[in-house]
Design an enzyme around this catalytic site. Sequence first.
Site, PDB file in Angstrom:
ATOM      1  N   GLY A   1     -11.499  -3.587  -0.527  1.00  0.00           N
ATOM      2  CA  GLY A   1     -11.767  -2.990  -1.824  1.00  0.00           C
ATOM      3  C   GLY A   1     -12.139  -4.109  -2.785  1.00  0.00           C
TER       4      GLY A   1
ATOM      5  N   ALA B   1     -10.069  -8.318  -5.313  1.00  0.00           N
ATOM      6  CA  ALA B   1     -10.350  -7.827  -3.960  1.00  0.00           C
ATOM      7  C   ALA B   1      -9.050  -7.626  -3.190  1.00  0.00           C
ATOM      8  CB  ALA B   1     -11.264  -8.803  -3.211  1.00  0.00           C
ATOM      9  N   ASP B   2      -9.086  -6.695  -2.260  1.00  0.00           N
ATOM     10  CA  ASP B   2      -7.945  -6.458  -1.367  1.00  0.00           C
ATOM     11  C   ASP B   2      -8.483  -6.098   0.007  1.00  0.00           C
ATOM     12  OD1 ASP B   2      -4.947  -6.015  -1.063  1.00  0.00           O
ATOM     13  OD2 ASP B   2      -5.745  -4.110  -0.332  1.00  0.00           O
ATOM     14  N   THR B   3      -8.113  -6.875   1.014  1.00  0.00           N
ATOM     15  CA  THR B   3      -8.586  -6.655   2.379  1.00  0.00           C
ATOM     16  C   THR B   3      -7.454  -6.157   3.266  1.00  0.00           C
ATOM     17  OG1 THR B   3     -10.270  -8.395   2.152  1.00  0.00           O
ATOM     18  CG2 THR B   3      -9.687  -7.717   4.395  1.00  0.00           C
TER      19      THR B   3
ATOM     20  N   HIS C   1       0.836  -1.197   0.000  1.00  0.00           N
ATOM     21  CA  HIS C   1       0.000   0.000   0.000  1.00  0.00           C
ATOM     22  C   HIS C   1       0.873   1.250   0.000  1.00  0.00           C
ATOM     23  CE1 HIS C   1      -4.237  -1.374   0.617  1.00  0.00           C
ATOM     24  NE2 HIS C   1      -3.582  -2.505   0.822  1.00  0.00           N
TER      25      HIS C   1
END
Length: 200
Positions: free
Chosen positions: A114, A77-79, A44
């Site tokens: 996301g 997806a990204d958690t 990130h």
Amino acid sequence: MIKSDLLEHFPEIVLASASPRRANLLRQIGFEFQICPSRVDESHTPHVSPDNGAQKLALAKAKAVAANLQNGLVIGADTIVVVNQQVIGKPEHEAHAIEILMQLSGVRHEVMTGVALVDLDRKREIVWREKTMVQFRKLHRREILAYAGSSEVLDKAGAYGVQGRAAAFVERIEGCYFNVVGLPLASLVERLWNLASNGK
């Protein structure tokens, strides 16, 4: 119901994730799909807000997989776990997992996912984020050490899996439980219905 009514609009679905939890969630609601993990760097960017960062990574994953396809729907997806605007990702090793769990002990934190849909047939992209608040009870050091040494921690944001032994850590959840597992099913299906009916 979902398979006969919704999934007839999406005969080719690809999950751009190696997460067995996301795959299990999709199977739970009747989805049939292929798995094609992306090779996108999951780091990130520090100056990007957590919610924007999760959405950008989800879209990057979906687009990276979609670039090799001619048709179908790709789900990315990204958690992440967020405490005081600090992103907590996956632990690098057991000692790092211990550090993360000590930080989360007794703390109310956000689990943010996301999600991106790249629909090659309709030439559309949809991106959003789901946020769930999770309250941990105060953890005993001995249980932190025991859990950090288990097989559950290393591949999970925040170093815990709510669907596993860490369920005993959680006092309260506000929002979508499945989002904490890794994929917000209700908002996913809602947006698929919108796509199927050419809505926004």
